[in-house]
Design an enzyme around this catalytic site. Structure first.
Site, short mmCIF file in Angstrom:
data_model
loop_
_atom_site.label_atom_id
_atom_site.label_comp_id
_atom_site.label_asym_id
_atom_site.label_seq_id
_atom_site.Cartn_x
_atom_site.Cartn_y
_atom_site.Cartn_z
N ASP A 170 -4.94 -0.42 14.67
CA ASP A 170 -4.32 0.65 14.56
C ASP A 170 -4.37 1.11 16.03
O ASP A 170 -5.08 1.21 16.68
CB ASP A 170 -4.93 1.66 13.76
CG ASP A 170 -4.34 3.11 13.73
OD1 ASP A 170 -3.17 3.18 13.56
OD2 ASP A 170 -5.24 4.06 13.71
N GLN A 193 0.83 -1.05 0.20
CA GLN A 193 -0.03 0.09 0.15
C GLN A 193 0.99 1.30 0.04
O GLN A 193 1.70 1.32 0.63
CB GLN A 193 -1.00 -0.05 1.40
CG GLN A 193 -1.80 1.10 1.34
CD GLN A 193 -2.76 1.12 2.63
OE1 GLN A 193 -3.21 -0.05 2.91
NE2 GLN A 193 -2.90 1.93 3.35
N ASP A 194 0.60 1.98 -0.93
CA ASP A 194 1.32 3.49 -0.89
C ASP A 194 0.34 4.60 -0.17
O ASP A 194 -1.08 4.51 -0.54
CB ASP A 194 1.49 3.70 -2.16
CG ASP A 194 2.79 2.92 -2.77
OD1 ASP A 194 3.10 1.99 -1.98
OD2 ASP A 194 3.29 3.27 -3.81
N ASP A 253 -4.85 11.48 18.20
CA ASP A 253 -3.61 11.76 18.76
C ASP A 253 -3.34 12.24 19.93
O ASP A 253 -2.62 12.26 20.79
CB ASP A 253 -2.51 12.42 17.58
CG ASP A 253 -2.24 11.56 16.59
OD1 ASP A 253 -2.28 10.30 16.65
OD2 ASP A 253 -1.76 12.05 15.47
N HIS A 286 2.32 6.35 15.81
CA HIS A 286 1.34 5.20 15.16
C HIS A 286 2.14 4.08 14.99
O HIS A 286 3.47 4.17 14.75
CB HIS A 286 0.68 5.95 13.91
CG HIS A 286 0.02 7.20 14.21
ND1 HIS A 286 -0.26 8.04 13.13
CD2 HIS A 286 -0.56 7.83 15.32
CE1 HIS A 286 -0.96 9.22 13.53
NE2 HIS A 286 -1.31 8.92 14.78
N TYR A 309 4.38 7.46 1.95
CA TYR A 309 4.97 6.43 2.65
C TYR A 309 4.40 5.14 2.01
O TYR A 309 3.22 5.05 1.84
CB TYR A 309 5.02 6.58 3.87
CG TYR A 309 3.67 6.79 4.44
CD1 TYR A 309 3.02 5.68 5.28
CD2 TYR A 309 2.93 7.91 4.58
CE1 TYR A 309 1.75 5.62 5.81
CE2 TYR A 309 1.57 8.05 5.26
CZ TYR A 309 1.19 7.01 5.78
OH TYR A 309 -0.03 7.03 6.49
N LYS A 328 7.47 0.58 7.42
CA LYS A 328 7.08 1.56 6.38
C LYS A 328 8.61 2.14 5.68
O LYS A 328 9.51 2.26 6.32
CB LYS A 328 6.56 3.00 7.46
CG LYS A 328 5.31 2.62 8.11
CD LYS A 328 4.87 3.83 8.93
CE LYS A 328 3.55 3.58 9.60
NZ LYS A 328 3.25 4.54 10.47
N ARG A 378 1.61 14.31 13.82
CA ARG A 378 0.77 13.05 13.49
C ARG A 378 1.78 11.91 14.07
O ARG A 378 2.85 11.84 13.91
CB ARG A 378 0.65 12.85 12.03
CG ARG A 378 -0.27 13.60 11.21
CD ARG A 378 -0.32 13.29 9.81
NE ARG A 378 -0.86 14.40 9.04
CZ ARG A 378 -2.29 14.32 8.82
NH1 ARG A 378 -2.89 13.49 9.36
NH2 ARG A 378 -2.71 15.40 7.91
#
Length: 181
Positions: A143, A48-49, A168, A63, A132, A73, A60
């Site tokens: 997540d 996945q991009d 966050d 995570h 990413y 990543k 951010r």
């Protein structure tokens, strides 16, 4: 073109530097080439991009995604500049709770490889487009986040009141979070 692997203080986290070709038209660099990553002993398959835009002052992170689908990543900046932070959250690691900070910006041919077992976050130092690649699809149920200003980690972001998402802002401190064993 050449790729160079620059090891960091956190085992398995590395900077990938690629050659950049500049001329009067602009520049060109290769961001990811499977064979070259294999040569650097980073044989990973991205599935996945992702592309994100963050205004200056947006923070951010931190995570990560839990097993059975943790994500590796490869992060790079298309336009702008970030302070990128990686934290070792593997309890059995000799660098558990240690973190690194690196500035990433456009035109540097530099990316950071963040393997599973690390929490990742960034602060946009200017309006930034971040690109990413990840090794597993995003799964909302897996997540997780750790509070950006967790005192047990002690990251100096250089900002007191970043712009945060509710997720966050309300993330648990590490002591209360699910992490990798």
């Amino acid at each position: 073109m050449a790729f160079y692997k620059i090891n960091t203080e956190l085992r398995d986290v590395c900077i990938i530097q690629s050659d950049i070709y500049n001329d009067e038209r602009g520049f060109f660099t290769e961001a990811h080439v499977v064979d070259r990553f294999d040569e650097l002993n980073i044989p990973i398959e991205f599935v996945q991009d992702n592309l994100s835009f963050s205004k200056k002052g947006v923070l951010r992170g931190l995570h990560y995604q839990l097993k059975p689908f943790p994500q590796d990543k490869l992060v790079f900046v298309i336009k702008g500049k970030i302070l990128d932070v990686v934290v070792d959250i593997r309890k059995s690691s000799p660098t558990y709770l240690k973190h690194i900070k690196i500035e990433l910006s456009e035109n540097l041919g530099k990316s950071i490889y963040v393997p599973r077992g690390f929490a990742h976050g960034f602060l946009a130092l200017e309006d930034t487009y971040l690109y990413y690649k990840v090794t597993h699809n995003f799964i909302k149920e897996l997540d997780r986040s750790i509070r950006w200003n967790d005192p047990d980690i002690g990251i100096d972001w250089g900002i007191e009141n970043p712009f945060l998402s509710d997720k966050d802002r309300n993330a648990p401190f590490l002591k209360d979070a699910e992490v990798f064993l």
